[in-house]
Design a protein around this motif. Structure first.
Motif, short mmCIF file in Angstrom:
data_model
loop_
_atom_site.label_atom_id
_atom_site.label_comp_id
_atom_site.label_asym_id
_atom_site.label_seq_id
_atom_site.Cartn_x
_atom_site.Cartn_y
_atom_site.Cartn_z
N GLY A 170 0.77 -1.20 0.05
CA GLY A 170 -0.19 0.01 -0.11
C GLY A 170 0.99 1.34 -0.09
O GLY A 170 1.82 1.22 0.17
N VAL A 171 0.07 2.34 0.00
CA VAL A 171 0.66 3.74 -0.19
C VAL A 171 0.09 4.30 1.28
O VAL A 171 -1.07 4.62 1.19
N TRP A 172 1.27 4.92 2.20
CA TRP A 172 0.96 5.49 3.48
C TRP A 172 1.07 6.88 3.27
O TRP A 172 1.96 7.42 3.09
N ARG A 173 0.19 7.83 3.85
CA ARG A 173 0.27 9.22 4.26
C ARG A 173 0.85 9.50 5.26
O ARG A 173 0.78 8.81 6.53
N LEU A 174 1.75 10.41 5.46
CA LEU A 174 2.29 10.71 6.63
C LEU A 174 1.54 11.43 7.55
O LEU A 174 0.59 12.43 7.14
N SER A 175 1.18 11.23 8.77
CA SER A 175 0.43 12.05 9.94
C SER A 175 1.28 13.18 10.55
O SER A 175 0.82 13.97 11.35
N GLY A 176 2.66 12.96 10.68
CA GLY A 176 3.22 13.79 11.45
C GLY A 176 5.06 13.82 11.05
O GLY A 176 4.99 12.63 10.63
N ALA A 177 5.57 14.70 11.28
CA ALA A 177 7.13 15.01 10.96
C ALA A 177 7.68 15.27 12.13
O ALA A 177 7.51 16.30 12.65
N TYR A 178 8.87 14.73 12.71
CA TYR A 178 9.79 15.11 13.77
C TYR A 178 11.23 15.39 13.21
O TYR A 178 12.02 14.48 13.02
N VAL A 179 11.56 16.71 13.25
CA VAL A 179 12.73 17.20 12.66
C VAL A 179 13.62 18.00 13.78
O VAL A 179 12.64 18.67 14.43
N ALA A 180 14.79 17.80 13.99
CA ALA A 180 15.50 18.69 14.88
C ALA A 180 15.24 20.02 14.79
O ALA A 180 15.46 20.63 13.60
N PRO A 181 15.22 20.85 15.82
CA PRO A 181 15.42 22.46 15.60
C PRO A 181 16.74 22.94 14.69
O PRO A 181 16.81 23.96 14.07
N GLY A 182 17.89 22.25 15.01
CA GLY A 182 18.86 22.62 14.24
C GLY A 182 18.83 22.41 12.78
O GLY A 182 19.49 23.10 12.11
N TRP A 183 18.22 21.32 12.45
CA TRP A 183 17.96 21.24 11.04
C TRP A 183 16.96 22.16 10.45
O TRP A 183 17.24 22.76 9.53
N ARG A 184 15.96 22.13 11.09
CA ARG A 184 14.58 23.18 10.68
C ARG A 184 15.26 24.51 10.61
O ARG A 184 14.82 25.30 9.73
N ASP A 185 15.91 25.10 11.42
CA ASP A 185 16.45 26.39 11.54
C ASP A 185 17.80 26.74 10.83
O ASP A 185 17.90 27.85 10.38
N GLY A 186 18.63 25.84 10.70
CA GLY A 186 19.75 26.09 9.94
C GLY A 186 20.42 24.97 9.26
O GLY A 186 21.54 24.93 8.51
N GLN A 187 19.70 23.93 8.80
CA GLN A 187 19.94 22.58 8.04
C GLN A 187 21.58 22.32 8.58
O GLN A 187 22.16 21.96 7.70
#
Length: 269
Positions: free
Chosen positions: A114-131
């Motif tokens: 099957g093909v599954w939809r994402l319901s949430g994503a968990y990314v560290a602040p260091g990546w989100r703010d400055g990659q």
């Protein structure tokens, strides 16, 4: 530029070392009940080959933009979690989680699970703010599909930190130019205290997020330094540190909370 490349050893010493590493992996697998190929049937260390269908390959899938006709651009893998709904990938693969879908065991245009939809994503602040490349490990939860949870369908890999500097891993991933996954196993080495490298050919674009499996447990994902590597012969992963493990625990707990609630909880983009 590739830093810290060690000279190759030729001939029998290298062959004996490769055999010892693979035999050690198989012995540990027998104790832990994980899936590692028979030494006689597995490709030599450092050789990339087609990944055979099976338990491990079925837990790994391609990430698509919207659906199977959108083209796959990254790789992800199902990991064990309290909510039985978590996948691991590279943080740079989750730029658009609201339109990203996951197809475990994808082969030749078909999604057998099957093909599954994402319901949430968990990314560290260091990546989100400055990659920050040291935080290029992320997790996502999947919405149920036809009332089923992803881990109940294909199982999941345990997650493990605190690996030796030269831990041997197996990488499974989907180059964007192929419709079937590739597999390569080899010893790794530290590029720095926060980045690990491996020599495996042909791990080109699309393999970002591919799991690095040590004794059948997730010890990293392809990404980090240079976005995972600028040449297909050498790849990288951020070290699975406490920050990544905390993201994993957060995703696992959120999935468990939603599972115990009468309705799906809020997503975490």
């Amino acid at each position: 530029m590739i830093h810290g490349i060690l000279p190759r050893q030729a001939g029998r010493p290298r062959a004996r070392r490769a055999t010892r590493i693979l035999l050690a992996l198989c012995a540990t697998a027998a104790l832990l009940g994980v899936d590692v190929p028979d030494p006689a049937s597995a490709p030599p260390l450092g050789v990339t080959a087609a990944a055979r269908p099976g338990t491990s390959a079925d837990r790994v899938g391609a990430l698509f933009a919207g659906g199977l006709d959108g083209g796959h651009f990254c790789t992800a893998a199902v990991v064990r979690s309290a909510g039985r709904d978590v996948i691991a990938t590279a943080a740079h693969c989750l730029d658009h989680p609201d339109t990203t879908v996951f197809a475990p065991g994808y082969r030749d245009g078909e999604a057998p699970y099957g093909v599954w939809r994402l319901s949430g994503a968990y990314v560290a602040p260091g990546w989100r703010d400055g990659q920050d490349p040291d935080e290029d490990i992320a997790f996502a939860t999947l919405a149920p599909l036809d009332g089923a949870l992803i881990e109940d369908v294909v199982g999941g890999f345990p997650v493990a930190g605190e690996q030796p500097d030269d831990v041997a891993v197996t990488v499974l991933g989907y180059p964007s130019t192929r419709e079937t996954p590739l597999r390569c196993a080899n010893a790794t080495e530290l590029l720095s205290a926060t980045q690990r490298r491996i020599e495996c050919p042909d791990l080109s674009g699309g393999t970002s997020g591919s799991p690095w499996l040590a004794d059948g447990a997730l010890a990293g994902v392809l990404g980090g330094y240079e976005g995972g590597g600028t040449v297909p012969e050498v790849s990288y992963s951020a070290v699975m540190g406490e920050g990544a493990l905390e993201l994993y625990r957060e995703a696992s707990a959120r999935g468990a909370l939603a599972l115990g609630s009468p309705a799906q909880g809020p997503t975490a983009w």
